[in-house]
Design a protein around this motif. Structure first.
Motif, mmCIF file in Angstrom:
data_model
loop_
_atom_site.group_PDB
_atom_site.id
_atom_site.type_symbol
_atom_site.label_atom_id
_atom_site.label_comp_id
_atom_site.label_asym_id
_atom_site.label_seq_id
_atom_site.Cartn_x
_atom_site.Cartn_y
_atom_site.Cartn_z
ATOM 1 N N ASN A 83 40.535 55.265 46.650
ATOM 2 C CA ASN A 83 41.315 55.344 47.887
ATOM 3 C C ASN A 83 41.660 53.939 48.403
ATOM 4 N N GLU A 84 42.526 53.897 49.397
ATOM 5 C CA GLU A 84 42.995 52.621 49.954
ATOM 6 C C GLU A 84 41.849 51.778 50.511
ATOM 7 N N ASP A 85 40.864 52.415 51.134
ATOM 8 C CA ASP A 85 39.731 51.669 51.686
ATOM 9 C C ASP A 85 38.965 50.940 50.591
ATOM 10 N N MET A 86 38.708 51.624 49.491
ATOM 11 C CA MET A 86 37.968 50.982 48.394
ATOM 12 C C MET A 86 38.788 49.840 47.793
ATOM 13 N N GLN A 87 40.078 50.048 47.657
ATOM 14 C CA GLN A 87 40.944 48.992 47.133
ATOM 15 C C GLN A 87 40.985 47.803 48.090
ATOM 16 N N HIS A 88 40.990 48.091 49.396
ATOM 17 C CA HIS A 88 40.985 47.008 50.397
ATOM 18 C C HIS A 88 39.693 46.187 50.296
ATOM 19 N N ILE A 89 38.567 46.864 50.158
ATOM 20 C CA ILE A 89 37.284 46.163 50.024
ATOM 21 C C ILE A 89 37.328 45.233 48.812
ATOM 22 N N ALA A 90 37.809 45.739 47.688
ATOM 23 C CA ALA A 90 37.892 44.913 46.470
ATOM 24 C C ALA A 90 38.794 43.705 46.695
ATOM 25 N N ARG A 91 39.938 43.898 47.366
ATOM 26 C CA ARG A 91 40.849 42.774 47.646
ATOM 27 C C ARG A 91 40.194 41.725 48.529
ATOM 28 N N GLU A 92 39.444 42.170 49.544
ATOM 29 C CA GLU A 92 38.758 41.213 50.427
ATOM 30 C C GLU A 92 37.794 40.339 49.627
ATOM 31 N N PHE A 93 37.079 40.942 48.708
ATOM 32 C CA PHE A 93 36.166 40.171 47.860
ATOM 33 C C PHE A 93 36.934 39.215 46.953
ATOM 34 N N GLU A 94 38.014 39.679 46.374
ATOM 35 C CA GLU A 94 38.801 38.837 45.465
ATOM 36 C C GLU A 94 39.389 37.626 46.183
ATOM 37 N N GLU A 95 39.834 37.806 47.412
ATOM 38 C CA GLU A 95 40.524 36.744 48.145
ATOM 39 C C GLU A 95 39.583 35.740 48.795
ATOM 40 N N ALA A 96 38.312 36.055 48.878
ATOM 41 C CA ALA A 96 37.361 35.158 49.551
ATOM 42 C C ALA A 96 36.932 34.014 48.632
ATOM 43 N N ASP A 97 36.604 32.890 49.258
ATOM 44 C CA ASP A 97 36.079 31.723 48.543
ATOM 45 C C ASP A 97 34.563 31.688 48.555
ATOM 46 N N GLY A 98 33.944 32.503 49.395
ATOM 47 C CA GLY A 98 32.490 32.552 49.489
ATOM 48 C C GLY A 98 32.080 33.739 50.336
#
Length: 187
Positions: free
Chosen positions: A57-72
């Motif tokens: 779902n969109e929420d799970m995809q959003h969580i993954a994107r937040e992790f991918e975009e973070a530097d730490g």
């Protein structure tokens, strides 16, 4: 630099209180960083079962994107029944193994017994090692006695350790950002 503060539970307030205090100390240590708090309680979770990310779902995809975009990351976890919450482990299962590679991670946790700090050493650190994160050598474990009735941290020692964690984390994050994943992956 973008820091993702992960509130690794869907219930309770102490984990959020620790993260909020950590956020303040991070901004004190490095005012130019961008800090985002990801509260797992705010999302509709699905069990991770190995399917492609686009099928969640969109929420799970959003969580993954937040992790991918973070530097730490600062990972915050309560300790329940001698373990991290299942919802936090489920998020780790969602992530591609390279998502957190060579990125700085610090850990803050809270529990009802003083012995539960061992969960950080025996469960959380091995997961982060699998991701090849730069895990800072210091983490902050709090006990329920470190909070007042409004879930404010009352122990000055905890505040001191959170300030130190923030300073060390910023240095680790700077180091991680100077490395090229592509260069390191080819060797």
């Amino acid at each position: 630099m973008k820091i993702l503060l992960v509130d690794g539970t869907i219930i309770g307030q102490k984990t959020s209180a620790i993260l909020e205090q950590t956020r303040l100390y991070l901004l004190e240590a490095s005012p130019e960083v961008e800090v985002t708090i990801l509260k797992l309680a705010d999302y509709q979770h699905q069990f991770v079962d190995g399917r492609p990310l686009g099928e969640y779902n969109e929420d799970m995809q959003h969580i993954a994107r937040e992790f991918e975009e973070a530097d730490g990351y600062i990972i915050a976890s309560p300790i329940f029944q001698g373990s991290i919450p299942g919802v936090l482990k489920n998020v780790f299962d969602l992530l591609h193994p390279r998502t957190m590679r060579y990125k700085a991670v610090s850990i803050v946790a809270n529990g009802g017994t003083y012995q539960h700090h061992l969960v950080i050493e025996n469960q959380l650190k091995p997961i982060l090692d699998y991701f090849r994160c730069f895990v800072t050598p210091n983490y902050v474990y709090t006990h329920t006695s470190h909070f007042d009735e409004q879930n404010r941290i009352t122990e000055e020692d905890v505040h001191d350790r959170l300030r130190e964690l923030a300073r060390v984390f910023v240095k680790y994050m700077e180091m991680g950002c100077t490395l090229s994943k592509e260069t390191l992956d080819t060797h």
